[in-house]
Design a protein around this motif. Sequence first.
Motif, PDB file in Angstrom:
ATOM      1  N   PHE A   1       0.821  -1.201   0.000  1.00 31.48           N
ATOM      2  CA  PHE A   1       0.000   0.000   0.000  1.00 31.48           C
ATOM      3  C   PHE A   1       0.862   1.260   0.000  1.00 31.48           C
ATOM      4  O   PHE A   1       2.015   1.256   0.462  1.00 31.48           O
ATOM      5  N   ASN A   2       0.297   2.365  -0.505  1.00 30.20           N
ATOM      6  CA  ASN A   2       0.656   3.697  -0.046  1.00 30.20           C
ATOM      7  C   ASN A   2      -0.153   3.926   1.220  1.00 30.20           C
ATOM      8  O   ASN A   2      -1.346   3.594   1.273  1.00 30.20           O
ATOM      9  N   ALA A   3       0.463   4.505   2.243  1.00 33.13           N
ATOM     10  CA  ALA A   3      -0.206   4.571   3.540  1.00 33.13           C
ATOM     11  C   ALA A   3      -0.049   5.936   4.178  1.00 33.13           C
ATOM     12  O   ALA A   3       0.994   6.580   4.080  1.00 33.13           O
ATOM     13  N   ALA A   4      -1.109   6.361   4.851  1.00 33.37           N
ATOM     14  CA  ALA A   4      -1.077   7.588   5.640  1.00 33.37           C
ATOM     15  C   ALA A   4      -1.933   7.394   6.882  1.00 33.37           C
ATOM     16  O   ALA A   4      -2.859   6.570   6.893  1.00 33.37           O
ATOM     17  N   SER A   5      -1.608   8.135   7.913  1.00 31.44           N
ATOM     18  CA  SER A   5      -2.455   8.198   9.097  1.00 31.44           C
ATOM     19  C   SER A   5      -3.081   9.581   9.166  1.00 31.44           C
ATOM     20  O   SER A   5      -2.535  10.556   8.640  1.00 31.44           O
ATOM     21  N   CYS A   6      -4.229   9.644   9.810  1.00 32.63           N
ATOM     22  CA  CYS A   6      -4.976  10.899   9.850  1.00 32.63           C
ATOM     23  C   CYS A   6      -5.584  11.084  11.239  1.00 32.63           C
ATOM     24  O   CYS A   6      -6.099  10.140  11.833  1.00 32.63           O
ATOM     25  N   GLU A   7      -5.492  12.292  11.751  1.00 34.31           N
ATOM     26  CA  GLU A   7      -6.229  12.652  12.966  1.00 34.31           C
ATOM     27  C   GLU A   7      -7.130  13.830  12.647  1.00 34.31           C
ATOM     28  O   GLU A   7      -6.692  14.827  12.068  1.00 34.31           O
ATOM     29  N   VAL A   8      -8.392  13.698  13.009  1.00 34.45           N
ATOM     30  CA  VAL A   8      -9.365  14.767  12.822  1.00 34.45           C
ATOM     31  C   VAL A   8      -9.870  15.158  14.206  1.00 34.45           C
ATOM     32  O   VAL A   8     -10.324  14.308  14.978  1.00 34.45           O
TER      33      VAL A   8
END
Length: 407
Positions: A210-217
């Motif tokens: 995968f291409n991967a990212a983490s996110c916080e909202v």
Amino acid sequence: MDVRKELVTRFFRYAAIESQSNGRSPSLPSSPGQAALAALLADEMRALGVDDVHVDDHAIVTGVKRGNRPHAPSVGFIAHLDTVDVGLSPYVRPQILQFEGRDLCLNAAEDVWLRVDEHPDLLRWLGEDIIVGDGTSVLGADNKAAIAAIMTLLARLDRQDGHGDVFVAFVPDEEIGLRGARALELERFACDFAYTIDCCELGEVVLETFNAASCEVVFTGVSAHPMSAKGTLVNPLLMAIDFIAGFDRSDTPECTAGREGFYWFKDLVANDTEARLTALIRDFDTDGFDRRKRRIADMAERTRAQYPSGAIRYEIIDSYRNISEHLSDDRAIALLFQAMDALGIEKNLIPMRGGTDGAVLSARGLSTPNFFTGAYNFHSRYEFLPVPAFESSFEVALKICQLAAAS
């Protein structure tokens, strides 16, 4: 001691050290057990005649087994020290059971069974010894099977007719964002190319992730007493729920497979004034990956418009890129395929629905494909490791060294 016994003995020794990573800790390593395991491995490496053994402040272990083939390419092997935290016990109690075609009882007291109808891959290993846990934890073959295979390789290289330089690295906190691979000093892991040995059943090879990212909202609401809440109160928990509802329910890990990407809403913590949502973003395709990140931004704007008295902020952090974009040294893949062919192991190239330390290292300029440990059901209490598959993982590593020496 024969190879199979040495592999099993080493695995049991390493599995006994609790080294579960802690995603809530900002330190590297995130848990003291990883440092303890690093120290043990460094001592064993020195006893095996490995040169330049070094353990840094992050519990990253490096060393090199010097060879007598100066013109051979130098090869590296890397494995991670941590086991995953999936809410089970951090203490692993491995055991060996022989599979005779019937369900395997992992823990009679807890009534935990590895059932054939739920895990039909067992049938491939009829009559063989299988390493399992006791049903209260993951087994930790991800990645202590790899550690055992690499250490057994170091112990046996001197028995070969010759080999080139073989570099080794053990890194912490792969399971919580490939942190150790990012901190690894490549000057101490100065091989021409390398291999991660991680997860995956017999024959599986990873040249694509995968291409991967983490996110916080973060949703900020407006608190008010119920007696005067009408028109004033903005519930941040409902803001987060409406935000999540804006995504396709089928676009999640449990509804996707193969090369399909997803959003994974992992955690939501809320009080009267604030809610914090964490999510993972995954996609094999770069354009699709970028579209998914824009979708987060679009949904934040839509939710902000729905709650004009509230506020929303978000941060997206790239974790790793698809390894296929950075495997620039063809020798790494060619030697791996030659080794598997020579051993009669059928290759199964899979798009890894996850990441490996090799994705980070390849992006840093060190081509690092991945091959199997031989284990099944990683990140699960039902993880199991057929001993013949475990031995095959070691044999591939050894054969790569032999072929590199002859090249």
